[in-house]
Design a protein around this motif. Sequence first.
Motif, mmCIF file in Angstrom:
data_model
loop_
_atom_site.group_PDB
_atom_site.id
_atom_site.type_symbol
_atom_site.label_atom_id
_atom_site.label_comp_id
_atom_site.label_asym_id
_atom_site.label_seq_id
_atom_site.Cartn_x
_atom_site.Cartn_y
_atom_site.Cartn_z
ATOM 1 N N ILE A 156 0.842 -1.201 0.000
ATOM 2 C CA ILE A 156 0.000 0.000 0.000
ATOM 3 C C ILE A 156 0.875 1.248 0.000
ATOM 4 O O ILE A 156 0.640 2.204 -0.756
ATOM 5 N N TRP A 157 1.909 1.238 0.850
ATOM 6 C CA TRP A 157 2.820 2.380 0.966
ATOM 7 C C TRP A 157 3.500 2.677 -0.372
ATOM 8 O O TRP A 157 3.535 3.821 -0.822
ATOM 9 N N GLN A 158 4.019 1.638 -1.018
ATOM 10 C CA GLN A 158 4.711 1.841 -2.292
ATOM 11 C C GLN A 158 3.754 2.296 -3.392
ATOM 12 O O GLN A 158 4.089 3.171 -4.201
ATOM 13 N N ALA A 159 2.559 1.709 -3.435
ATOM 14 C CA ALA A 159 1.583 2.095 -4.458
ATOM 15 C C ALA A 159 1.175 3.556 -4.281
ATOM 16 O O ALA A 159 1.052 4.306 -5.260
ATOM 17 N N TRP A 160 0.979 3.964 -3.036
ATOM 18 C CA TRP A 160 0.621 5.355 -2.743
ATOM 19 C C TRP A 160 1.762 6.298 -3.131
ATOM 20 O O TRP A 160 1.548 7.354 -3.731
#
Length: 199
Positions: A156-160
């Motif tokens: 989630i962190w990387q996609a955001w």
Amino acid sequence: MEEKKLNRREAYTLRVIREAFVTMLKKKSVEKISVGELCQQADVNRSTFYRHYADVYALLDEISEEYFQLLFGDAVKANDHSGSFADVGYGLILRALSVTEENREMYLTLLDKQPAARFQQRLHTAAVEQFLSNEKHISAETNLHYQYLISGILGIWQAWLRSGCELPREQVAEIVLVHLGGVNQVVKDRALQAKTKMR
């Protein structure tokens, strides 16, 4: 780098080396950056560089650790986090996301310009150490649940991050909390079932 008090000239030298390195790292991977090229870009001689760093990887590791601590270490301290998944709260997540947004370009560089996804691996390993080290009597099943959760949260962190931090960080924090709450509830339910079977 060896810990010591730096005079003003040394501090300036280290700053220009780091700035030149980050500028180059944004354009190409660390494997393609030579000490000679870096020194030319920073306008310092090679002996000056080697007085502080063994190679460009040592410099990269120092910068990576600094930004890792900014993301995880300081956030944990600031929120008096106990080191348990059950204690991960909105404030802790929101602060980590704020740090990410403020340093987005640097985190993207660290993710994309290191060999063999070193920064991603460092984040995953540290998250496991931080959040599983204080879990007492953790079962093999619970460990798998939390390993899955850590990978998902980092995803989630990387996609955001790669989306340009498109969604408000408050909304992303709520998404993470939903997944945290779901897995924590599964873990609690399974533990209760196990206790019931033992009676």
